[in-house]
Design a protein around this motif. Structure first.
Motif, PDB file in Angstrom:
ATOM      1  N   ARG A   1     169.546 -11.990   3.494  1.00 52.34           N
ATOM      2  CA  ARG A   1     169.608 -12.919   2.359  1.00 52.34           C
ATOM      3  C   ARG A   1     170.295 -12.122   1.262  1.00 52.34           C
ATOM      4  NH1 ARG A   1     167.558 -18.255   0.827  1.00 52.34           N
ATOM      5  NH2 ARG A   1     167.634 -18.261  -1.427  1.00 52.34           N
ATOM      6  N   GLY A   2     171.501 -12.514   0.899  1.00 47.28           N
ATOM      7  CA  GLY A   2     172.284 -11.712  -0.036  1.00 47.28           C
ATOM      8  C   GLY A   2     172.531 -10.348   0.583  1.00 47.28           C
ATOM      9  N   ALA A   3     172.210  -9.296  -0.163  1.00 43.80           N
ATOM     10  CA  ALA A   3     172.401  -7.932   0.335  1.00 43.80           C
ATOM     11  C   ALA A   3     171.097  -7.318   0.848  1.00 43.80           C
ATOM     12  CB  ALA A   3     172.992  -7.055  -0.763  1.00 43.80           C
ATOM     13  N   MET A   4     170.054  -8.114   0.971  1.00 39.62           N
ATOM     14  CA  MET A   4     168.776  -7.649   1.513  1.00 39.62           C
ATOM     15  C   MET A   4     168.643  -8.130   2.947  1.00 39.62           C
ATOM     16  SD  MET A   4     167.480  -5.994  -1.040  1.00 39.62           S
ATOM     17  CE  MET A   4     165.875  -5.630  -0.371  1.00 39.62           C
ATOM     18  N   ALA A   5     167.960  -7.331   3.789  1.00 41.75           N
ATOM     19  CA  ALA A   5     167.788  -7.721   5.189  1.00 41.75           C
ATOM     20  C   ALA A   5     166.592  -7.008   5.786  1.00 41.75           C
ATOM     21  CB  ALA A   5     169.030  -7.384   5.997  1.00 41.75           C
ATOM     22  N   PHE A   6     166.025  -7.624   6.828  1.00 40.10           N
ATOM     23  CA  PHE A   6     165.081  -6.900   7.666  1.00 40.10           C
ATOM     24  C   PHE A   6     165.940  -6.052   8.593  1.00 40.10           C
ATOM     25  CE2 PHE A   6     162.106 -10.310   6.452  1.00 40.10           C
ATOM     26  CZ  PHE A   6     161.071  -9.499   6.005  1.00 40.10           C
ATOM     27  N   SER A   7     165.671  -4.771   8.638  1.00 42.70           N
ATOM     28  CA  SER A   7     166.499  -3.807   9.350  1.00 42.70           C
ATOM     29  C   SER A   7     166.705  -4.167  10.815  1.00 42.70           C
ATOM     30  CB  SER A   7     165.849  -2.421   9.252  1.00 42.70           C
ATOM     31  OG  SER A   7     166.530  -1.493  10.064  1.00 42.70           O
ATOM     32  N   GLU A   8     167.906  -3.880  11.307  1.00 47.16           N
ATOM     33  CA  GLU A   8     168.214  -4.007  12.734  1.00 47.16           C
ATOM     34  C   GLU A   8     167.550  -2.879  13.520  1.00 47.16           C
ATOM     35  OE1 GLU A   8     169.845  -6.151  14.590  1.00 47.16           O
ATOM     36  OE2 GLU A   8     170.927  -7.388  13.153  1.00 47.16           O
ATOM     37  N   VAL A   9     167.212  -1.779  12.845  1.00 43.12           N
ATOM     38  CA  VAL A   9     166.594  -0.624  13.495  1.00 43.12           C
ATOM     39  C   VAL A   9     165.089  -0.831  13.659  1.00 43.12           C
ATOM     40  CG1 VAL A   9     166.137   1.864  13.277  1.00 43.12           C
ATOM     41  CG2 VAL A   9     168.355   0.929  12.596  1.00 43.12           C
ATOM     42  N   HIS A  10     164.435  -1.299  12.609  1.00 45.53           N
ATOM     43  CA  HIS A  10     162.985  -1.524  12.617  1.00 45.53           C
ATOM     44  C   HIS A  10     162.710  -2.729  11.722  1.00 45.53           C
ATOM     45  CE1 HIS A  10     158.727  -1.085  12.113  1.00 45.53           C
ATOM     46  NE2 HIS A  10     158.688   0.051  12.795  1.00 45.53           N
ATOM     47  N   ALA A  11     162.255  -3.809  12.326  1.00 47.39           N
ATOM     48  CA  ALA A  11     162.139  -5.084  11.621  1.00 47.39           C
ATOM     49  C   ALA A  11     161.167  -5.064  10.443  1.00 47.39           C
ATOM     50  CB  ALA A  11     161.732  -6.190  12.593  1.00 47.39           C
ATOM     51  N   ASN A  12     160.268  -4.087  10.366  1.00 44.69           N
ATOM     52  CA  ASN A  12     159.315  -4.058   9.257  1.00 44.69           C
ATOM     53  C   ASN A  12     159.866  -3.317   8.037  1.00 44.69           C
ATOM     54  OD1 ASN A  12     156.912  -4.640   7.915  1.00 44.69           O
ATOM     55  ND2 ASN A  12     155.886  -2.828   8.677  1.00 44.69           N
TER      56      ASN A  12
END
Length: 90
Positions: free
Chosen positions: A32-43
């Motif tokens: 969302r915009g420049a924020m994201a749940f990481s592709e490496v670790h979703a938390n």
């Protein structure tokens, strides 16, 4: 993750892993915009540069909603969110 983050976004519920739940509801890598749940670790909520409070809060609430609807589990924030405008701390 290598991107800037505040660390783990949610506490692990008893007997479960927040990252697994977030991934299971399809939010791993969700932006969302420049924020994201990481592709490496979703938390991990990561900032790709210029991420906003509103974008982060949207993703946090979306994860809580989806996990609650799918698994009946309430994710609790591990990060502290300050909303100075409304004098709120969650």
């Amino acid at each position: 993750p290598n991107e800037p983050s505040a660390g783990s976004c949610f506490k692990n519920p008893p007997g479960e892993y927040a990252g697994r739940l977030i991934e299971a509801v399809g939010l791993k890598g969700e932006c969302r915009g420049a924020m994201a749940f990481s592709e490496v670790h979703a938390n991990f909520l990561v900032n790709y540069g210029g991420g906003t409070y509103e974008d982060a809060l949207f993703l946090i609430h979306e994860a809580q909603r989806r996990v609650r609807e799918e698994f009946g589990i309430e994710l609790q924030c591990e990060v502290v969110i300050l909303d100075a405008e409304n004098d709120v701390k969650t």
